[in-house]
Scaffold this motif. Sequence first.
Motif, PDB file in Angstrom:
ATOM      1  N   ASP A  62      -1.656  -2.197  -8.081  1.00 48.29           N
ATOM      2  CA  ASP A  62      -1.596  -0.887  -7.461  1.00 48.29           C
ATOM      3  C   ASP A  62      -2.938  -0.332  -7.012  1.00 48.29           C
ATOM      4  OD1 ASP A  62      -2.572  -0.672  -9.993  1.00 48.29           O
ATOM      5  OD2 ASP A  62      -1.483   1.157 -10.508  1.00 48.29           O
ATOM      6  N   ASP A  91      -6.460   2.453  -2.372  1.00 44.75           N
ATOM      7  CA  ASP A  91      -5.013   2.468  -2.596  1.00 44.75           C
ATOM      8  C   ASP A  91      -4.464   1.047  -2.511  1.00 44.75           C
ATOM      9  OD1 ASP A  91      -2.086   2.622  -1.344  1.00 44.75           O
ATOM     10  OD2 ASP A  91      -2.462   4.487  -2.435  1.00 44.75           O
ATOM     11  N   GLY A  92      -3.640   0.679  -3.507  1.00 44.53           N
ATOM     12  CA  GLY A  92      -3.115  -0.677  -3.546  1.00 44.53           C
ATOM     13  C   GLY A  92      -2.097  -0.987  -2.474  1.00 44.53           C
ATOM     14  N   ASP A  93      -1.424   0.020  -1.930  1.00 45.03           N
ATOM     15  CA  ASP A  93      -0.410  -0.215  -0.900  1.00 45.03           C
ATOM     16  C   ASP A  93      -1.013  -0.287   0.498  1.00 45.03           C
ATOM     17  OD1 ASP A  93       1.732  -0.258  -2.702  1.00 45.03           O
ATOM     18  OD2 ASP A  93       1.870   1.928  -2.684  1.00 45.03           O
TER      19      ASP A  93
END
Length: 250
Positions: A62, A91-93
């Motif tokens: 994440d 941010d992991g997304d």
Amino acid sequence: MSDLQVCDAARTAALLPFPALMQEIARAAEDMTAGLLSAPPRQAVPFPNGAVMLSMPATAADVGIHKLVNVAPGNRAHGLPTVNGMVSVYDGDTGRLRLLLDGPTVTTRRTAAVSMLAVSRLQPGGLRHVAVFGTGTQATGHVDAVLELYPDARVDVIGHAPGRAEAFARRFDAGRVRPADRVDPAAGLVITATTSAVPVYDQPARAGRLVIGVGAYREDLAEIGARTLADSHLYVDDPEGARHEAGDYL
């Protein structure tokens, strides 16, 4: 990037209280062992005037994070910090930059938290008497951690130059932090927080005393001597990194 947060040293420290940081470091170590994190060995690049640039990226499911700092030992002669840099959090997304943290503060608190995590595992009875070699940033971070986590502990500070330990001790509670010229036999914990190329502590190993080396991050540095290592049980926080960074062992 209106949602980007930029944290100075004080705000960074407030985000990293020692008890919670110790818990997260323990969890990260377990995740690393389980293959849930990607964190390659840090890259060290020569920097001008004998300094070094250290690059440390890591990713989880994440989040992505990158610590980039310069370690310049020569800065001490100019009254400047030895470590300079920043930690960026993504941010992991989406991979978007979300947070910038003060690099020296993260380094100081993370290192002290690893040491205190080791103390909690290897000295479960707690601390009463601690000796710290060094009067720089890492020594400060470790003394802060000891004072916060062990309210009954006394800390002796040993400096390499006349008057250095006295000036350092005055920044803390006079009843709990004192200058010293040697390690008291009663000390159950010894912390070496210097960048010395020759051992500052070389007493024979003794039952009940934990020795933590902090500053020897290159193979040409060594704070802890062979007599201490010879009969001690040896531990490292990161076996892979220790193979080329644990100067005392190397």
